[in-house]
Scaffold this motif. Structure first.
Motif, PDB file in Angstrom:
ATOM      1  N   ARG A  57       8.314  -9.192 -36.388  1.00 54.33           N
ATOM      2  CA  ARG A  57       8.452 -10.543 -36.944  1.00 54.33           C
ATOM      3  C   ARG A  57       8.073 -11.614 -35.927  1.00 54.33           C
ATOM      4  NH1 ARG A  57      13.264  -9.992 -38.077  1.00 54.33           N
ATOM      5  NH2 ARG A  57      14.252 -11.048 -36.313  1.00 54.33           N
ATOM      6  N   GLU A  58       8.593 -11.487 -34.704  1.00 51.63           N
ATOM      7  CA  GLU A  58       8.394 -12.522 -33.695  1.00 51.63           C
ATOM      8  C   GLU A  58       6.962 -12.549 -33.154  1.00 51.63           C
ATOM      9  OE1 GLU A  58      10.686 -14.889 -32.671  1.00 51.63           O
ATOM     10  OE2 GLU A  58      11.739 -14.122 -34.438  1.00 51.63           O
ATOM     11  N   LEU A  59       6.339 -11.370 -33.079  1.00 49.77           N
ATOM     12  CA  LEU A  59       4.995 -11.292 -32.495  1.00 49.77           C
ATOM     13  C   LEU A  59       3.896 -11.234 -33.549  1.00 49.77           C
ATOM     14  CD1 LEU A  59       5.652  -8.735 -29.614  1.00 49.77           C
ATOM     15  CD2 LEU A  59       5.793 -11.237 -29.547  1.00 49.77           C
ATOM     16  N   GLY A  60       4.287 -11.146 -34.812  1.00 51.60           N
ATOM     17  CA  GLY A  60       3.291 -11.076 -35.874  1.00 51.60           C
ATOM     18  C   GLY A  60       2.464  -9.809 -35.816  1.00 51.60           C
ATOM     19  N   LEU A  61       3.074  -8.703 -35.475  1.00 56.32           N
ATOM     20  CA  LEU A  61       2.357  -7.437 -35.329  1.00 56.32           C
ATOM     21  C   LEU A  61       1.905  -6.894 -36.687  1.00 56.32           C
ATOM     22  CD1 LEU A  61       4.729  -5.694 -32.740  1.00 56.32           C
ATOM     23  CD2 LEU A  61       2.576  -6.876 -32.276  1.00 56.32           C
ATOM     24  N   GLN A  62       0.753  -6.237 -36.687  1.00 54.93           N
ATOM     25  CA  GLN A  62       0.249  -5.624 -37.908  1.00 54.93           C
ATOM     26  C   GLN A  62       0.827  -4.240 -38.132  1.00 54.93           C
ATOM     27  OE1 GLN A  62      -1.739  -7.380 -40.095  1.00 54.93           O
ATOM     28  NE2 GLN A  62      -1.190  -9.001 -38.646  1.00 54.93           N
ATOM     29  N   GLN A  63       1.346  -3.632 -37.083  1.00 52.72           N
ATOM     30  CA  GLN A  63       1.931  -2.292 -37.208  1.00 52.72           C
ATOM     31  C   GLN A  63       3.192  -2.332 -38.063  1.00 52.72           C
ATOM     32  OE1 GLN A  63       1.927  -2.714 -32.941  1.00 52.72           O
ATOM     33  NE2 GLN A  63       1.634  -0.515 -32.777  1.00 52.72           N
ATOM     34  N   SER A  64       3.525  -1.186 -38.640  1.00 53.32           N
ATOM     35  CA  SER A  64       4.789  -1.087 -39.363  1.00 53.32           C
ATOM     36  C   SER A  64       5.932  -1.003 -38.366  1.00 53.32           C
ATOM     37  CB  SER A  64       4.795   0.165 -40.247  1.00 53.32           C
ATOM     38  OG  SER A  64       4.807   1.339 -39.443  1.00 53.32           O
ATOM     39  N   ALA A  65       7.139  -1.274 -38.814  1.00 54.26           N
ATOM     40  CA  ALA A  65       8.313  -1.167 -37.943  1.00 54.26           C
ATOM     41  C   ALA A  65       8.451   0.261 -37.429  1.00 54.26           C
ATOM     42  CB  ALA A  65       9.563  -1.600 -38.695  1.00 54.26           C
ATOM     43  N   GLU A  66       8.123   1.232 -38.270  1.00 56.74           N
ATOM     44  CA  GLU A  66       8.215   2.628 -37.869  1.00 56.74           C
ATOM     45  C   GLU A  66       7.231   2.950 -36.744  1.00 56.74           C
ATOM     46  OE1 GLU A  66       8.099   1.522 -40.977  1.00 56.74           O
ATOM     47  OE2 GLU A  66      10.163   1.999 -41.560  1.00 56.74           O
ATOM     48  N   GLU A  67       6.032   2.371 -36.803  1.00 56.49           N
ATOM     49  CA  GLU A  67       5.042   2.584 -35.747  1.00 56.49           C
ATOM     50  C   GLU A  67       5.490   1.936 -34.437  1.00 56.49           C
ATOM     51  OE1 GLU A  67       0.883   2.899 -38.322  1.00 56.49           O
ATOM     52  OE2 GLU A  67       1.718   0.920 -37.846  1.00 56.49           O
ATOM     53  N   VAL A  68       6.098   0.771 -34.544  1.00 51.57           N
ATOM     54  CA  VAL A  68       6.637   0.114 -33.357  1.00 51.57           C
ATOM     55  C   VAL A  68       7.743   0.976 -32.750  1.00 51.57           C
ATOM     56  CG1 VAL A  68       7.837  -1.914 -32.451  1.00 51.57           C
ATOM     57  CG2 VAL A  68       6.048  -2.190 -34.185  1.00 51.57           C
ATOM     58  N   CYS A  69       8.627   1.492 -33.603  1.00 52.19           N
ATOM     59  CA  CYS A  69       9.704   2.386 -33.150  1.00 52.19           C
ATOM     60  C   CYS A  69       9.133   3.553 -32.365  1.00 52.19           C
ATOM     61  CB  CYS A  69      10.491   2.928 -34.345  1.00 52.19           C
ATOM     62  SG  CYS A  69      11.724   1.829 -35.022  1.00 52.19           S
ATOM     63  N   SER A  70       8.096   4.153 -32.900  1.00 48.67           N
ATOM     64  CA  SER A  70       7.498   5.325 -32.279  1.00 48.67           C
ATOM     65  C   SER A  70       6.956   4.998 -30.891  1.00 48.67           C
ATOM     66  CB  SER A  70       6.383   5.871 -33.173  1.00 48.67           C
ATOM     67  OG  SER A  70       5.780   7.003 -32.596  1.00 48.67           O
ATOM     68  N   GLU A  71       6.274   3.858 -30.752  1.00 54.98           N
ATOM     69  CA  GLU A  71       5.715   3.475 -29.460  1.00 54.98           C
ATOM     70  C   GLU A  71       6.809   3.164 -28.440  1.00 54.98           C
ATOM     71  OE1 GLU A  71       2.448   0.805 -28.949  1.00 54.98           O
ATOM     72  OE2 GLU A  71       1.748   1.115 -31.005  1.00 54.98           O
ATOM     73  N   VAL A  72       7.823   2.411 -28.874  1.00 51.54           N
ATOM     74  CA  VAL A  72       8.910   2.047 -27.965  1.00 51.54           C
ATOM     75  C   VAL A  72       9.687   3.288 -27.556  1.00 51.54           C
ATOM     76  CG1 VAL A  72      11.067   0.750 -27.724  1.00 51.54           C
ATOM     77  CG2 VAL A  72       9.106  -0.305 -28.873  1.00 51.54           C
ATOM     78  N   ALA A  73       9.932   4.186 -28.511  1.00 50.05           N
ATOM     79  CA  ALA A  73      10.679   5.416 -28.213  1.00 50.05           C
ATOM     80  C   ALA A  73       9.920   6.301 -27.230  1.00 50.05           C
ATOM     81  CB  ALA A  73      10.965   6.176 -29.500  1.00 50.05           C
ATOM     82  N   ALA A  74       8.590   6.317 -27.327  1.00 46.71           N
ATOM     83  CA  ALA A  74       7.787   7.124 -26.397  1.00 46.71           C
ATOM     84  C   ALA A  74       7.919   6.601 -24.970  1.00 46.71           C
ATOM     85  CB  ALA A  74       6.323   7.114 -26.826  1.00 46.71           C
ATOM     86  N   ILE A  75       7.954   5.283 -24.822  1.00 46.51           N
ATOM     87  CA  ILE A  75       8.151   4.695 -23.497  1.00 46.51           C
ATOM     88  C   ILE A  75       9.559   5.020 -22.995  1.00 46.51           C
ATOM     89  CG2 ILE A  75       8.241   2.547 -22.172  1.00 46.51           C
ATOM     90  CD1 ILE A  75       6.264   1.368 -24.265  1.00 46.51           C
ATOM     91  N   ALA A  76      10.547   4.874 -23.881  1.00 48.40           N
ATOM     92  CA  ALA A  76      11.933   5.160 -23.514  1.00 48.40           C
ATOM     93  C   ALA A  76      12.096   6.619 -23.105  1.00 48.40           C
ATOM     94  CB  ALA A  76      12.862   4.826 -24.673  1.00 48.40           C
ATOM     95  N   ARG A  77      11.428   7.518 -23.814  1.00 47.32           N
ATOM     96  CA  ARG A  77      11.527   8.942 -23.489  1.00 47.32           C
ATOM     97  C   ARG A  77      11.069   9.199 -22.051  1.00 47.32           C
ATOM     98  NH1 ARG A  77       8.955  13.741 -23.164  1.00 47.32           N
ATOM     99  NH2 ARG A  77       9.994  15.553 -24.105  1.00 47.32           N
ATOM    100  N   GLU A  78       9.955   8.604 -21.688  1.00 40.47           N
ATOM    101  CA  GLU A  78       9.445   8.766 -20.321  1.00 40.47           C
ATOM    102  C   GLU A  78      10.488   8.306 -19.299  1.00 40.47           C
ATOM    103  OE1 GLU A  78       6.396   6.442 -17.371  1.00 40.47           O
ATOM    104  OE2 GLU A  78       5.933   6.442 -19.521  1.00 40.47           O
ATOM    105  N   LEU A  79      11.106   7.170 -19.562  1.00 39.85           N
ATOM    106  CA  LEU A  79      12.094   6.612 -18.626  1.00 39.85           C
ATOM    107  C   LEU A  79      13.362   7.465 -18.575  1.00 39.85           C
ATOM    108  CD1 LEU A  79      11.650   2.849 -19.554  1.00 39.85           C
ATOM    109  CD2 LEU A  79      10.853   3.983 -17.484  1.00 39.85           C
ATOM    110  N   TYR A  80      13.815   7.927 -19.726  1.00 35.98           N
ATOM    111  CA  TYR A  80      14.993   8.809 -19.763  1.00 35.98           C
ATOM    112  C   TYR A  80      14.766  10.050 -18.902  1.00 35.98           C
ATOM    113  CZ  TYR A  80      17.866   6.825 -23.598  1.00 35.98           C
ATOM    114  OH  TYR A  80      18.691   6.057 -24.375  1.00 35.98           O
ATOM    115  N   PHE A  81      13.586  10.631 -19.041  1.00 38.45           N
ATOM    116  CA  PHE A  81      13.327  11.915 -18.399  1.00 38.45           C
ATOM    117  C   PHE A  81      12.944  11.795 -16.924  1.00 38.45           C
ATOM    118  CE2 PHE A  81      13.637  13.508 -22.580  1.00 38.45           C
ATOM    119  CZ  PHE A  81      13.816  14.883 -22.483  1.00 38.45           C
TER     120      PHE A  81
END
Length: 217
Positions: A57-81
C-alpha cells in the motif's frame, strides 16, 4: 498450576526481532526505495502478511501481498540461519516444562514453515504440539481468537495457561482474556519495558532453568 504454555518467537524464544526489521529494510532497499521507518515503526508490530500489505500500500507495489511475503521471508530465513540465536536458557526451560508434562504451542506473527525450519536447526521443534502463525491463519495477534484457539488445542483453559511474550499489545490482549502472562525482556522494545513490566503478571530478564514457584501455585 500451569497446564499449558503459549510462546511467541521473535523477542521471546529468540533474540530475533531485528531479523524482521532488517528483512523489511532490505526488501525496500532492493526495490529502490529508501526506508523511512525505524525500530519503533508500526510495521514491526504487524504480522508478516500485514507487513506485506502495508508495504504494498505505502510503496504502490505491483506484486501481490503473498509475493511480498515470500521475498521478505526469504531474506529473514537467511538472517535466522546465519545470525540469529535462542535467548539464554530457552532449552532448559522448555525441557523443564516437558518433564512436568505441560503441553506447549507457539503463536507467532511470522510464517509457520519458516519457524519450523528454524526450530529444527536449533533442536526445539519437538517441544511444541503446534505452531500457529498469524500470517498463515489470517488472524491478528491483537485479537483473542488465535490465543483461545491455541489454548483449546492443548486442552487448557486460559486461566490455566501461561503466555510468554515480549510485545505489549500481545501481553495486554491475553491478560484481558484471562491468561496468565510472563513478559520476556527484549532490548528491541527497550522504550516500552516499563509498560510491559506494569501490565504483565511476571517479568523475566531471561528464562529460568527450572520451573519457578509462581507457575506451580
Amino acid at each position: 498450576m500451569i497446564r499449558g504454555a503459549i510462546f511467541d518467537v521473535d523477542g521471546t524464544l529468540m533474540d530475533s526481532m531485528w531479523v524482521w526489521e532488517q528483512a523489511f529494510v532490505r526488501f525496500v532497499e532492493e526495490h529502490g526505495v529508501t526506508p523511512d521507518f525505524g525500530a519503533g515503526s508500526e510495521i514491526f508490530t504487524l504480522s508478516l502478511l500485514e507487513g506485506a500489505e502495508y508495504l504494498k500500500r505505502e510503496l504502490g507495489l505491483q506484486q501481490s501481498a503473498e509475493e511480498v511475503c515470500s521475498e521478505v521471508a526469504a531474506i529473514a530465513r537467511e538472517l535466522y540461519f546465519t545470525k540469529a540465536d535462542l535467548k539464554p536458557h530457552v532449552r532448559e526451560f522448555l525441557e523443564a516444562l516437558k518433564v512436568a508434562s505441560v503441553p506447549m504451542v507457539v503463536l507467532t506473527s511470522g510464517e509457520a514453515g519458516l519457524i519450523k525450519e528454524v526450530f529444527v536447526k536449533f533442536g526445539i521443534l519437538d517441544y511444541f504440539e503446534h505452531i500457529y502463525a498469524a500470517s498463515n491463519e489470517g488472524i491478528s495477534k491483537r485479537e483473542p481468537t488465535l490465543w483461545l484457539r491455541a489454548a483449546e488445542s492443548i486442552g487448557a483453559q486460559p486461566r490455566d495457561t501461561w503466555v510468554f511474550e515480549d510485545a505489549l499489545y500481545a501481553i495486554t490482549v491475553t491478560k484481558e482474556n484471562g491468561f496468565h502472562t510472563v513478559a520476556i525482556a527484549d532490548s528491541h522494545s527497550e522504550a516500552l519495558q516499563n509498560n510491559v513490566r506494569e501490565v504483565a503478571e511476571l517479568y523475566w530478564t531471561e528464562f529460568p532453568t527450572r520451573l519457578p514457584s509462581e507457575l506451580l501455585a
